[in-house]
Design a protein around this motif. Structure first.
Motif, PDB file in Angstrom:
ATOM      1  N   ILE A  25       0.863  -1.191   0.000  1.00  0.00           N
ATOM      2  CA  ILE A  25       0.000   0.000   0.000  1.00  0.00           C
ATOM      3  C   ILE A  25       0.898   1.240   0.000  1.00  0.00           C
ATOM      4  O   ILE A  25       1.457   1.599   1.041  1.00  0.00           O
ATOM      5  CB  ILE A  25      -1.006   0.008   1.190  1.00  0.00           C
ATOM      6  N   PRO A  26       1.090   1.884  -1.148  1.00  0.00           N
ATOM      7  CA  PRO A  26       1.973   3.055  -1.241  1.00  0.00           C
ATOM      8  C   PRO A  26       1.565   4.186  -0.303  1.00  0.00           C
ATOM      9  O   PRO A  26       0.391   4.356   0.026  1.00  0.00           O
ATOM     10  CB  PRO A  26       1.835   3.475  -2.709  1.00  0.00           C
ATOM     11  N   LYS A  27       2.564   4.952   0.102  1.00  0.00           N
ATOM     12  CA  LYS A  27       2.389   5.964   1.153  1.00  0.00           C
ATOM     13  C   LYS A  27       1.356   7.038   0.830  1.00  0.00           C
ATOM     14  O   LYS A  27       0.738   7.598   1.734  1.00  0.00           O
ATOM     15  CB  LYS A  27       3.732   6.625   1.466  1.00  0.00           C
ATOM     16  N   GLN A  28       1.151   7.342  -0.450  1.00  0.00           N
ATOM     17  CA  GLN A  28       0.216   8.412  -0.794  1.00  0.00           C
ATOM     18  C   GLN A  28      -1.240   8.066  -0.489  1.00  0.00           C
ATOM     19  O   GLN A  28      -2.109   8.931  -0.528  1.00  0.00           O
ATOM     20  CB  GLN A  28       0.357   8.800  -2.273  1.00  0.00           C
ATOM     21  N   PHE A  29      -1.489   6.800  -0.163  1.00  0.00           N
ATOM     22  CA  PHE A  29      -2.867   6.386   0.129  1.00  0.00           C
ATOM     23  C   PHE A  29      -3.120   6.183   1.624  1.00  0.00           C
ATOM     24  O   PHE A  29      -4.118   5.584   2.009  1.00  0.00           O
ATOM     25  CB  PHE A  29      -3.182   5.083  -0.619  1.00  0.00           C
ATOM     26  N   LEU A  30      -2.236   6.707   2.456  1.00  0.00           N
ATOM     27  CA  LEU A  30      -2.352   6.472   3.896  1.00  0.00           C
ATOM     28  C   LEU A  30      -3.065   7.611   4.628  1.00  0.00           C
ATOM     29  O   LEU A  30      -2.896   7.780   5.821  1.00  0.00           O
ATOM     30  CB  LEU A  30      -0.960   6.262   4.517  1.00  0.00           C
ATOM     31  N   LYS A  31      -3.875   8.366   3.921  1.00  0.00           N
ATOM     32  CA  LYS A  31      -4.526   9.538   4.519  1.00  0.00           C
ATOM     33  C   LYS A  31      -5.826   9.190   5.245  1.00  0.00           C
ATOM     34  O   LYS A  31      -6.340   9.992   6.017  1.00  0.00           O
ATOM     35  CB  LYS A  31      -4.800  10.587   3.446  1.00  0.00           C
ATOM     36  N   ARG A  32      -6.365   8.024   4.981  1.00  0.00           N
ATOM     37  CA  ARG A  32      -7.612   7.614   5.627  1.00  0.00           C
ATOM     38  C   ARG A  32      -7.342   7.102   7.034  1.00  0.00           C
ATOM     39  O   ARG A  32      -6.287   6.534   7.302  1.00  0.00           O
ATOM     40  CB  ARG A  32      -8.310   6.515   4.826  1.00  0.00           C
ATOM     41  N   ILE A  33      -8.299   7.303   7.940  1.00  0.00           N
ATOM     42  CA  ILE A  33      -8.161   6.769   9.289  1.00  0.00           C
ATOM     43  C   ILE A  33      -9.033   5.528   9.482  1.00  0.00           C
ATOM     44  O   ILE A  33      -8.855   4.786  10.439  1.00  0.00           O
ATOM     45  CB  ILE A  33      -8.507   7.823  10.363  1.00  0.00           C
TER      46      ILE A  33
END
Length: 201
Positions: A25-33
Motif C-alpha cells: 500500500i503506497p504511502k500516498q494512500f495512507l490519509k484515511r483513518i
C-alpha cells in the motif's frame, strides 16, 4: 472480527521476494483513518500503468486471479515500514490468508490483529506449490486453521504451525480489545471495589 476456522478460496501466486509494505500500500494512500477503502490501492504501482490502466503483466490482474482470497507469496513478505494499512489493504481487497516461507515480524503480528491468517511453510514446499499452480494443476485451497493444514484442490496437504494464543484469537474472532472485553465482568468488579476503597479512605 469474524471468526476464522476454515477458509476455502481461489489462490493467486505472487513470486516476488522481499515485498515491502510500501508496495503493498503506497504511502500516498495512507490519509484515511478508517480501515476500509484501501483494497483498490493494493499493490497500486504494480497493478496499474502510468496511464491508470491495469497492468496486464501483474499477477493479480490475470483473469485466473480474479476473486482470489488466498495469496501464495514468497520470502520476507511484508518487510519495510510497520504500517498496519498493508494488512488493511489486503483484507479490504478480499485476501484473508497469506502463505509464505517467511514474514517480517511486525507485518506478521499485524495480520493476526486484523483477522488475516499468515501461514509459514517451507521454501521448497512453497516453490513446488507455485510451480504446480503455474502448470494449471490447481486453483483453490482450503486452509483449516483448527486442524492447521492446507489442502489444495489437486490433493496436496501441507501442515503448518501457529502460535496457540494467536490461533485462539482468530478462531474466536478476537482482536486485542475483544480479548480484553472477555474479562469485562472482572474489570467492572475491580473498578467497583477500587471506587469503594477510595471513598472509604
Amino acid at each position: 472480527m469474524e471468526p476464522l476456522v476454515k477458509h476455502e478460496g481461489k489462490v493467486v501466486v505472487l513470486s516476488r521476494v522481499n515485498v515491502d509494505t510500501d508496495q503493498i500500500i503506497p504511502k500516498q494512500f495512507l490519509k484515511r483513518i478508517e480501515r476500509d477503502g484501501f483494497g483498490e490501492f493494493l499493490f497500486y504501482d504494480w497493478r496499474y500503468q502510468r496511464s491508470g490502466e491495469p497492468n496486464p503483466d501483474f499477477e493479480l490482474n490475470a483473469e485466473r486471479a480474479q476473486g482470489a482470497s488466498v495469496l501464495l507469496a514468497d520470502a520476507n513478505f511484508g518487510c519495510g515500514s510497520s504500517r498496519e494499512h498493508a494488512v488493511w489493504a489486503l483484507r479490504d481487497y478480499g485476501i484473508g490468508i497469506v502463505i509464505a516461507p517467511s514474514f517480517a515480524d511486525i507485518f506478521f503480528n499485524n495480520c493476526f490483529k486484523n483477522g488475516v491468517l499468515p501461514v509459514v511453510i517451507p521454501q521448497d514446499v512453497r516453490d513446488e506449490l507455485a510451480a504446480s499452480h503455474a502448470r494449471g494443476e490447481w486453483d483453490r485451497a482450503t486452509v483449516d486453521l483448527a486442524g492447521q493444514v492446507i489442502v489444495t484442490d489437486h490433493g496436496v496437504t501441507v501442515p503448518f504451525e501457529v502460535d496457540p494464543h494467536k490461533k485462539h484469537m482468530l478462531l474466536n474472532g478476537l482482536d486485542d480489545i475483544g480479548l480484553t472485553l472477555q474479562l469485562q465482568d472482572d474489570i467492572v468488579a475491580y473498578e467497583d471495589k477500587r471506587q469503594i476503597y477510595q471513598l472509604t479512605y
